[in-house]
Write an enzyme that holds these catalytic residues in place. Structure first.
Site, short mmCIF file in Angstrom:
data_model
loop_
_atom_site.label_atom_id
_atom_site.label_comp_id
_atom_site.label_asym_id
_atom_site.label_seq_id
_atom_site.Cartn_x
_atom_site.Cartn_y
_atom_site.Cartn_z
N LYS A 159 36.08 -29.00 69.66
CA LYS A 159 37.21 -29.56 70.46
C LYS A 159 37.28 -28.83 71.86
CE LYS A 159 39.46 -31.83 66.75
NZ LYS A 159 39.14 -33.16 66.60
N ASP A 202 49.40 -26.82 64.06
CA ASP A 202 47.90 -27.16 64.25
C ASP A 202 47.62 -27.47 65.63
OD1 ASP A 202 45.96 -28.97 64.77
OD2 ASP A 202 46.59 -30.44 63.27
N GLN A 253 44.85 -30.05 69.24
CA GLN A 253 44.57 -30.95 70.58
C GLN A 253 45.38 -30.02 71.71
OE1 GLN A 253 42.91 -33.47 71.07
NE2 GLN A 253 42.50 -33.93 68.82
N CYS A 304 42.29 -40.83 61.78
CA CYS A 304 42.66 -39.72 60.92
C CYS A 304 44.17 -39.46 60.97
CB CYS A 304 42.04 -38.53 60.92
SG CYS A 304 40.28 -38.46 60.66
N HIS A 341 47.75 -35.46 61.75
CA HIS A 341 46.26 -35.64 61.25
C HIS A 341 46.19 -35.50 59.66
CE1 HIS A 341 41.92 -35.05 61.10
NE2 HIS A 341 41.87 -35.53 62.38
C1 LIG Z 1 45.54 -32.83 65.43
C2 LIG Z 1 44.32 -32.53 64.87
N1 LIG Z 1 44.43 -31.60 63.71
C3 LIG Z 1 43.23 -31.53 62.94
C4 LIG Z 1 41.77 -32.14 63.17
C5 LIG Z 1 40.98 -31.70 62.20
O1 LIG Z 1 39.83 -30.96 63.01
P1 LIG Z 1 38.61 -30.59 62.47
O2 LIG Z 1 37.90 -31.83 62.17
O3 LIG Z 1 37.59 -30.01 63.59
O4 LIG Z 1 38.56 -29.72 61.11
C6 LIG Z 1 41.87 -32.93 64.39
C7 LIG Z 1 40.46 -33.25 64.83
O5 LIG Z 1 39.90 -34.20 64.16
C8 LIG Z 1 42.86 -33.00 65.08
O6 LIG Z 1 42.96 -33.79 66.25
#
Ligand SMILES: Cc1ncc(COP(=O)(O)O)c(C=O)c1O
Ligand SMILES: Cc1ncc(COP(=O)(O)O)c(C=O)c1O
Lengths: 150, 416, 416, 150
Positions: free
Chosen positions: C233, C207, C210, C371, C130
């Site tokens: 999430k 990370d 998910q 993203c 991401h």
């Molecule tokens: C795999 C992953 N990493 C990081 C993020 C970033 O999360 P956030 O936007 O809540 O900071 C997301 C979600 O958008 C994600 O799906």
């Protein structure tokens, strides 16, 4: 129901048979710009040539959804051969249509096929798609003028 | 037409928490709004309404819910912008004023900063800054070789501008200071200092944490370049702050937090960034909190910022005269014109002990250094007792404060 | 005793938003939980209860309300820590996973970092990250001279470990990767990669955005050093994220955001910092959001994380077979075992148009690059349509998705 | 009412007449530590000397509230002359009293005057005040032992 309102026949036609979707050679001081929609990755490459205040050529290539492709096609059809000023007016008019939330005015009629995008204005997330090609044109024209001014 | 005076007794009913009791049935007298404010029902309702009806990832989806979430979030931005006389594209949502100031300090010291630092360049602060407007600059100074300088504070608690001409000079690249002191109640001459700093080309950052909640603010009239404040101190939710900035300055600043939704084009090797405000809002934003903050702003606007300022000045003036009437009580900070933060010392009783007696009476004040430790040293004390007022405080609250201090004096046998 | 299967029809009633309709009375079929999840009533109630009964500045006051606020905030930390098998002093509240990753990238590249960078040192990521786990490292590489390297992705959407021995080596200082792909649904072999990275002394960052919301996680068993995830999430409020870290590593890391409540001693010139987690929580924290997240965690635990994982696998498996039965539909990512993110392409129809038809049917999916733009390029596409599932989704939702895709094919005349 | 429970006579006595609140000279390998309560700025400087496993001297100076001053006074009185082990046991016992939310056990009786602080345990924000001097002692002892071990 809503779907048909958004995807008017005219839009689907332009999508399937886009106008001027073939980049003309880059000579005689034509300008090329490349625009991307950062939310979906759609892209357009546009080449425009202005001679004596007339946009003599607008050609493009790109990848994108029906709305962005059709809208770019309509834009290319309307602006090629138009004066620079008229092209800018059309761009402004299209922008205002996109901010209209679907309410059209008489002034919008200069947009011809572009009027079919009124329904798109009801979907904020798609407005950017419809604007992709128009914003590329605006950019190209301002670069072109920039160069002329130099 | 002048705004009508506000009626705190009536407003109070909008704040559910203020109905609770503490320490075995005592009425809660909440005099700690300078730390964080209570929330009116409309703010809680607005947040809940967002979650129950419009929650989705703003800017990211093409479905109806995402459109509505985006509209709610961007609508909140417009409300906040209007409140401070700004354009919405100049309003960045952060998690807090603390994040806002760190954003500025990091961005303006990164390699792509519009300010290119030369060792010996100066950042000018004041001796009365909150740690949030001090430590980020200390860290920044370590990274850039910049030197921190400080406008001193007089015994009365005002900025000492006697030598300001030697403090602001060619080497000054940034001036960052608080609009209103969270300890002394001092209100600083923003426009005067901003103009002076601009005359040497410095960037002016204003910590408006203790002003935006309490008085009408027009960011253009203030004449600063960047301004920060926190939602939770102005009836809004926790977890949301604001950075306002002149658009052309914001546009020249590199991003701070990076990630999703602040980009134009991304490859494995590099990325290009969106225009402000999105450039500074990486990730799924604090949408519900922004919406709650907008509801707080609407509430404040309906009450009237001038009426709020007048009400608070009235309360703090009464509190000052009540406390000064007690022997052995000393007020820190100016008599007036002033903000609503009121720090005082009670001879022979440590602030912690004063606070404890007040707490026992249901009066919630703050004791300690108030995150302004250097200012405490300036006044030669380790701590103070601090009362802060807001629109829901009443004259009864002021009386409870004074009575509590008297009780502390009796309890510790320090009253002469 | 095995956990009972969950009953999504019943759980759904806990989520007020899922009762709403869209696009003129259509039932909302929410398949965008991978972007952000909906919230059960208990989470909204917990936040509201905090504001109505315990709101005050945690860690800062000596009055009863401040004590209760501190207890609520620190209690939330314990709940979150237990949920991932951690100790509460290892849990830092941030505003989002994005902030958490930036915190790590900034802290580990600052002058006092436990990692002292030598140009040519490497950070190893994967091609499926991401933007939140990519751009902060690009920026960090600019600051340190580090080189980014990437574990490639196979056509099936798995990490290609063929040349992993040449990718992880002596120069690898950090390995940061996603537990589960937000695009492909791929679940990566965390322990294997973490052990390999540790064998060369690298710090391992996971990370878990998910994974933590969707399956039981024991951070000790995973064997990583730092782990991040977002509250919104996993049924929690917006505006709260988590950084977990091994205590000794956190203890060796300099702060990122600086300001109030994270200090030991402050003078005008310098400051010393608290132990973790406070060192990383400058300012008045996102208390209500932390409390809301704890309520979400309690709700998830009561339902049972294994039951949730099983339910989602069931739904995604049915969705895959339903979509694969349609001519001209192609699934990106592995068949299984897999997470619940399901990306697909429909021949001749752009994802935006697929999404529009689905939206018209009340089915909310995400379209675009999610993203993860470099991953799109890897697969030679500009965008995909993505459905993501959660505990409140039903088989009816899966059927609505498949019917919607069929309708899109008819509408655009692309069905053979 | 609650106030009296917290500010027991014993506490107020120690506050007004603190024991060993006068730093002994720093010689013969005595250790000095300086501790601060980061929330309120209260400070204590403590000097301890350990000879043959016995804490022969504990003196201090400091600025702070009644609770921190009284508690440091009690600590100094209890530990000066005690064995190192007994001092550490007392520290652990006091810590556990502070975490007791006001419920005392028989084991707490070794704390003598320190028992008066049971009421303080009901006020989490004041627990740190009560612990300031004790934590300084613990730190001093561990540095002392560290030095011995070297
Ligand atoms: C795999 C992953 N990493 C990081 C993020 C970033 O999360 P956030 O936007 O809540 O900071 C997301 C979600 O958008 C994600 O799906
Ligand atoms: C003057 C001042 N500046 C900055 C801050 C920091 O605000 P926050 O903790 O909400 O980030 C505060 C409040 O604590 C304050 O009073």
């Amino acid at each position: 129901m809503n779907l048909e309102k958004m995807y008017q026949e005219i839009i689907l036609d332009h999508y399937k048979h886009p106008q001027q979707k073939k980049l003309a050679p880059l000579d005689n001081g034509a300008v090329e710009v490349h625009h991307v929609n950062p939310t979906c990755g759609d892209e357009v490459t546009l080449r425009a040539q202005v001679i004596d205040g007339v946009v003599v050529s607008v050609t493009w290539d790109g990848l994108g959804c029906s709305i962005s492709q059709a809208s770019t096609s309509v834009m290319a059809g309307l602006t090629q051969g138009a004066t620079l000023q008229h092209s800018l007016d059309l761009t402004a008019q299209f922008l205002s249509l996109m901010q209209s939330k679907g309410v059209t005015t008489e002034a919008d009629e200069v947009l011809e096929d572009g009027l079919a995008f009124a329904g798109v204005a009801l979907y904020p997330a798609r407005v950017k798609c419809a604007l992709l090609g128009w914003m590329a044109l605006k950019d190209a024209i301002s670069r072109e003028s920039g160069e002329l001014n130099e | 037409m002048p705004e009508p005076k506000l009626n705190a007794e009536i407003l109070k009913k909008d704040f559910p928490l203020l109905e609770r009791t503490v320490r075995g049935g005592k009425r809660l007298v909440y005099l700690d709004s300078g730390a964080t404010s209570q929330k009116p029902r409309v703010v809680l309702d607005a947040e809940r309404d967002f979650y129950e009806n419009r929650n989705a990832a703003a800017h990211r989806g093409a479905h109806q819910l995402a459109e509505e979430a985006t509209e709610a979030f961007e609508g909140a931005r417009e409300v906040v912008a209007r409140f401070i006389g700004a354009n919405s594209r100049e309003v960045v949502f952060t998690k807090s004023a603390t994040e806002s100031i760190n954003l500025v300090a990091y961005s303006l010291s990164s390699a792509d900063s519009p300010i290119q630092w030369i060792p010996g360049d100066e950042v000018l602060l004041t001796e009365m800054e909150h740690h949030a407007n001090l430590i980020p600059w200390q860290e920044m100074a370590k990274r850039t070789g910049a030197i921190l300088r400080f406008i001193p504070v007089t015994d009365e608690g005002l900025l000492d501008l006697t030598n300001i001409d030697t403090l602001i000079g060619e080497r000054t690249r940034i001036l960052s200071f608080t609009h209103a002191s969270n300890v002394l109640g001092t209100t600083n001459p923003v426009r005067f200092l901003a103009d002076l700093a601009h005359s040497v080309g410095a960037v002016v950052v204003l910590d408006a944490c203790q002003s935006v909640p309490h008085e009408a603010i027009d960011v253009v009239a203030l004449g600063v370049d960047l301004m920060t404040f926190s939602g939770h101190k102005m009836l809004g939710p926790t977890g949301v702050g604001v950075l306002w900035g002149r658009f052309d300055l914001l546009e020249s600043m590199p991003p701070f937090l990076t990630g999703g939704s602040m980009i134009e084009i991304v490859t494995l090797e590099s990325a290009t960034y969106s225009l402000p405000p999105k450039r500074f809002e990486a990730g799924v934003p604090n949408m519900a909190q922004a919406v709650g903050l907008a509801a707080a702003v609407n509430y404040l606007t309906a009450v009237g910022m001038d009426a709020i300022a007048e009400h608070e000045l009235d309360l703090v003036t009464k509190a000052i005269s009540g406390l000064e009437a007690l022997p052995g009580v000393r007020i820190l900070g100016p008599a007036g014109p002033r903000g609503g933060a009121l720090s005082f010392l009670v001879d022979g009783i440590h602030p912690h002990d004063v606070g404890q007696v007040l707490d026992d009476d249901g009066v919630a004040v703050r004791v300690g250094h108030h995150c302004a430790w250097p200012l405490m040293r300036r006044f030669g004390v380790a701590a103070t007792t601090r009362a802060t007022f807001y629109l829901y405080n009443t004259e009864d609250d002021v009386r409870a404060l004074i009575a509590g201090v008297e009780r502390a004096q009796k309890f510790f046998g320090s009253a002469p």
